[in-house]
Enzyme design. Structure first.
Site, short mmCIF file in Angstrom:
data_model
loop_
_atom_site.label_atom_id
_atom_site.label_comp_id
_atom_site.label_asym_id
_atom_site.label_seq_id
_atom_site.Cartn_x
_atom_site.Cartn_y
_atom_site.Cartn_z
N ARG A 1 0.84 -1.19 0.00
CA ARG A 1 0.00 0.00 0.00
C ARG A 1 0.88 1.25 0.00
O ARG A 1 1.73 1.41 0.88
CB ARG A 1 -0.88 -0.02 1.25
CG ARG A 1 -1.97 1.03 1.18
CD ARG A 1 -2.60 1.17 2.53
NE ARG A 1 -3.54 0.10 2.78
CZ ARG A 1 -4.75 0.31 3.28
NH1 ARG A 1 -5.14 1.52 3.59
NH2 ARG A 1 -5.54 -0.70 3.49
N ASP B 1 1.61 -13.27 9.44
CA ASP B 1 2.46 -13.48 10.61
C ASP B 1 2.21 -14.85 11.23
O ASP B 1 3.15 -15.54 11.65
CB ASP B 1 2.20 -12.39 11.66
CG ASP B 1 2.91 -11.09 11.31
OD1 ASP B 1 3.82 -11.11 10.45
OD2 ASP B 1 2.54 -10.04 11.87
#
Ligand code: URA
Length: 209
Positions: free
Chosen positions: A104, A203
């Site tokens: 982003r 993660d």
């Protein structure tokens, strides 16, 4: 309007409960995501066309049905989408795999492509874009647009968990893309996490923080 399919098979829901649990460690999380992806692939391939062929069983000649040579492509969005690839490939091992990486832009907040490697004949393939979490929908909308810009015509989106906001955004921008999810959760929180969700899928898959 595209359709949303919630694959609410008991096995998928059971495994998803362990995936959501914060006490599930990296190895189990990874294995379970792969298993759920495989079970979801069963649903997402339900409409593949079949063709008839004649074979010989040990007893007699028989007319049987086989997948009609459809060309499939799996397109994980990096990095969390990688966690679902092997599960899908277990059911459709001949599928080609393309990769799309997005980040982003901190100023415009728009998704920017930093990596894209696709099968060359992407316009002829039925593509399944995979990303475990459909949160704001920004990455999915951008990835689907990149594929369409390269000629793709037949695209499905497969996610583990979606927020209503993400579904709405994909449907608004790509009303020809059906969405397959194992669960539609309540909402997004202020940090963009799906609630209740499962935390950060990347993660948890790769053991990073
Ligand atoms: N991406 C994730 O990994 N988790 C969320 O809850 C939202 C986006």
């Amino acid at each position: 309007m595209s359709k949303v399919f919630v694959t609410d098979h008991p096995l998928i829901q059971h495994k998803l409960s362990y995936i959501r649990d914060k006490n599930t460690g990296t190895k189990d999380f990874r294995d379970l995501v792969e298993e759920v992806a495989m079970l979801m692939a069963y649903e997402i391939t339900r409409d593949l066309s079949l063709s008839e062929q004649t074979i010989e069983t040990p007893v007699c000649e028989a007319t049987v049905k086989k997948i009609a040579g459809k060309k499939l492509g799996i397109i994980p969005i990096l990095r969390a989408g990688l966690g679902m690839v092997d599960g899908v490939l277990r059911l459709i091992p001949a599928a080609k795999v393309g990769h799309i990486g997005l980040y982003r832009d901190p100023e415009t907040l728009e998704p920017v492509e930093y990596y894209c490697k696709l099968p060359t004949d992407v316009e002829e393939r039925e593509l399944i874009v995979i990303d475990p979490m459909l949160a704001t929908g920004g990455s999915a909308v951008a990835a689907i647009q990149f594929l369409k810009d390269r000629g793709a015509q037949n695209i499905k989106l497969m996610c583990l968990i979606a927020a209503p906001e993400g579904i709405e955004k994909v449907q608004k921008h790509h009303d020809d893309v059906d969405i397959y999810v194992a669960a539609v959760d309540e909402k997004l929180n202020k940090k963009g996490y799906i609630v209740p969700g499962l935390g950060d899928a990347g993660d948890r898959l790769f053991g990073t923080k």
